[in-house]
Design a protein around this motif. Structure first.
Motif, mmCIF file in Angstrom:
data_model
loop_
_atom_site.group_PDB
_atom_site.id
_atom_site.type_symbol
_atom_site.label_atom_id
_atom_site.label_comp_id
_atom_site.label_asym_id
_atom_site.label_seq_id
_atom_site.Cartn_x
_atom_site.Cartn_y
_atom_site.Cartn_z
ATOM 1 N N GLY A 106 0.819 -1.216 0.000
ATOM 2 C CA GLY A 106 0.000 0.000 0.000
ATOM 3 C C GLY A 106 0.847 1.258 0.000
ATOM 4 N N TYR A 107 1.925 1.251 0.787
ATOM 5 C CA TYR A 107 2.844 2.401 0.800
ATOM 6 C C TYR A 107 3.485 2.608 -0.564
ATOM 7 C CZ TYR A 107 2.730 2.308 5.945
ATOM 8 O OH TYR A 107 2.342 2.340 7.256
ATOM 9 N N ILE A 108 3.922 1.524 -1.158
ATOM 10 C CA ILE A 108 4.567 1.617 -2.470
ATOM 11 C C ILE A 108 3.568 2.106 -3.505
ATOM 12 C CG2 ILE A 108 5.740 0.341 -4.307
ATOM 13 C CD1 ILE A 108 6.757 -1.587 -2.077
ATOM 14 N N GLN A 109 2.345 1.568 -3.474
ATOM 15 C CA GLN A 109 1.324 1.991 -4.436
ATOM 16 C C GLN A 109 0.989 3.470 -4.267
ATOM 17 O OE1 GLN A 109 0.105 0.230 -7.069
ATOM 18 N NE2 GLN A 109 -0.757 2.196 -7.627
ATOM 19 N N ALA A 110 0.935 3.949 -3.033
ATOM 20 C CA ALA A 110 0.675 5.377 -2.792
ATOM 21 C C ALA A 110 1.802 6.233 -3.372
ATOM 22 C CB ALA A 110 0.519 5.633 -1.297
ATOM 23 N N GLU A 150 20.928 -11.643 -3.715
ATOM 24 C CA GLU A 150 20.841 -11.365 -2.281
ATOM 25 C C GLU A 150 20.811 -9.862 -2.002
ATOM 26 O OE1 GLU A 150 20.073 -12.280 1.452
ATOM 27 O OE2 GLU A 150 20.293 -13.787 -0.100
ATOM 28 N N SER A 151 21.501 -9.071 -2.830
ATOM 29 C CA SER A 151 21.542 -7.623 -2.630
ATOM 30 C C SER A 151 20.195 -6.958 -2.883
ATOM 31 C CB SER A 151 22.603 -6.996 -3.535
ATOM 32 O OG SER A 151 22.249 -7.192 -4.893
ATOM 33 N N GLU A 152 19.276 -7.643 -3.570
ATOM 34 C CA GLU A 152 17.964 -7.079 -3.886
ATOM 35 C C GLU A 152 16.872 -7.515 -2.908
ATOM 36 O OE1 GLU A 152 17.276 -4.788 -6.221
ATOM 37 O OE2 GLU A 152 19.342 -4.760 -6.892
ATOM 38 N N LYS A 153 17.216 -8.326 -1.919
ATOM 39 C CA LYS A 153 16.219 -8.766 -0.947
ATOM 40 C C LYS A 153 15.762 -7.566 -0.120
ATOM 41 C CE LYS A 153 16.671 -13.125 -1.984
ATOM 42 N NZ LYS A 153 15.755 -13.812 -2.790
ATOM 43 N N LEU A 154 14.461 -7.524 0.177
ATOM 44 C CA LEU A 154 13.885 -6.392 0.892
ATOM 45 C C LEU A 154 13.704 -6.703 2.365
ATOM 46 C CD1 LEU A 154 10.978 -5.332 -1.498
ATOM 47 C CD2 LEU A 154 13.228 -4.301 -1.304
ATOM 48 N N SER A 155 13.903 -5.697 3.184
ATOM 49 C CA SER A 155 13.517 -5.812 4.577
ATOM 50 C C SER A 155 12.103 -5.255 4.706
ATOM 51 C CB SER A 155 14.502 -5.034 5.463
ATOM 52 O OG SER A 155 14.515 -3.672 5.087
ATOM 53 N N ASP A 156 11.493 -5.428 5.860
ATOM 54 C CA ASP A 156 10.129 -4.943 6.053
ATOM 55 C C ASP A 156 10.042 -3.437 5.816
ATOM 56 O OD1 ASP A 156 9.282 -7.457 6.650
ATOM 57 O OD2 ASP A 156 9.322 -7.167 8.833
ATOM 58 N N TYR A 157 9.069 -3.036 5.045
ATOM 59 C CA TYR A 157 8.759 -1.634 4.756
ATOM 60 C C TYR A 157 9.897 -0.883 4.054
ATOM 61 C CZ TYR A 157 4.880 -2.647 7.799
ATOM 62 O OH TYR A 157 3.776 -3.212 8.358
ATOM 63 N N ASP A 158 10.749 -1.598 3.371
ATOM 64 C CA ASP A 158 11.839 -0.976 2.626
ATOM 65 C C ASP A 158 11.261 -0.200 1.444
ATOM 66 O OD1 ASP A 158 14.241 -0.247 1.544
ATOM 67 O OD2 ASP A 158 14.929 -2.270 1.084
ATOM 68 N N MET A 159 11.630 1.079 1.316
ATOM 69 C CA MET A 159 11.124 1.921 0.226
ATOM 70 C C MET A 159 12.242 2.351 -0.726
ATOM 71 S SD MET A 159 7.847 2.184 0.497
ATOM 72 C CE MET A 159 7.360 3.616 -0.425
ATOM 73 N N GLN A 160 13.395 1.705 -0.616
ATOM 74 C CA GLN A 160 14.524 2.015 -1.499
ATOM 75 C C GLN A 160 14.296 1.359 -2.855
ATOM 76 O OE1 GLN A 160 17.191 3.950 -0.728
ATOM 77 N NE2 GLN A 160 18.069 3.677 -2.741
ATOM 78 N N ILE A 161 14.409 2.155 -3.921
ATOM 79 C CA ILE A 161 14.275 1.602 -5.267
ATOM 80 C C ILE A 161 15.409 0.601 -5.489
ATOM 81 C CG2 ILE A 161 14.395 2.129 -7.743
ATOM 82 C CD1 ILE A 161 13.092 4.809 -7.120
ATOM 83 N N PRO A 162 15.096 -0.596 -5.984
ATOM 84 C CA PRO A 162 16.142 -1.605 -6.176
ATOM 85 C C PRO A 162 17.155 -1.185 -7.246
ATOM 86 C CG PRO A 162 14.066 -2.355 -7.112
ATOM 87 C CD PRO A 162 13.776 -1.078 -6.388
ATOM 88 N N ASN A 163 18.331 -1.786 -7.186
ATOM 89 C CA ASN A 163 19.392 -1.453 -8.141
ATOM 90 C C ASN A 163 18.968 -1.696 -9.585
ATOM 91 O OD1 ASN A 163 21.202 -0.633 -6.176
ATOM 92 N ND2 ASN A 163 21.985 -2.691 -5.872
#
Length: 155
Positions: A15-19, A99-112
């Motif tokens: 939901g955060y990402i969609q917003a 492994e470098s693209e794995k997300l933690s909870d509520y991560d809002m960093q755009i992936p590489n």
């Protein structure tokens, strides 16, 4: 009851990402709206002026305004596409991730995979930015040529 169930962190994160994606789309729309408004005001100013120098200056300013808003709009589209990739990763729609693209909870960093100059150039060359702003610049250049032709005295 179905509506009383708690949202999982994954649903909240999505939901955060969609917003954020929605906000980027709205920002891009506003950039186009402001660009058209300012260009229209400059063209009205151009029609009121009689001297060749002021017409040239006005068209140069208009082209600069288009370039500025094109850069801003491209940036918003670039971010929107990056967040769309983040959404796919957070939703588990991307099968194998390093492994470098794995997300933690509520991560809002755009992936590489969604960042870099290559992605920015793709956003710049898209129909919604490149074609839109490119046509405006072409029309301004045609207007400049037409004003020059109209001012050449006939013999």
């Amino acid at each position: 009851m179905e509506h009383d169930r708690k949202r999982t962190p994954n649903e909240t994160h999505l939901g955060y990402i969609q917003a954020t994606i929605t906000r980027m789309g709205q920002n891009a729309f506003q950039a186009k709206t402001w660009c058209i408004t300012i260009i229209t005001a400059l063209l009205i100013f151009l029609l009121e002026k009689a001297s060749d120098h002021s017409k040239f200056t006005t068209i140069c300013i208009a082209i600069g305004v288009v370039a500025l808003f094109c850069t801003l709009d491209t940036y918003y589209l670039y971010l929107e596409r990056g967040y769309r990739k983040l959404y796919k990763i957070a939703a588990g729609l991307v099968p194998e991730l390093p492994e470098s693209e794995k997300l933690s909870d509520y991560d809002m960093q755009i992936p590489n995979i969604g960042r870099g100059i290559k992605e920015y150039v793709k956003a710049f060359l898209s129909v919604s930015t490149g074609l839109f702003y490119g046509l405006i610049i072409v029309l301004l250049l045609v207007l400049r040529l037409c004003t020059n032709v109209a001012e050449i005295p006939s013999t």
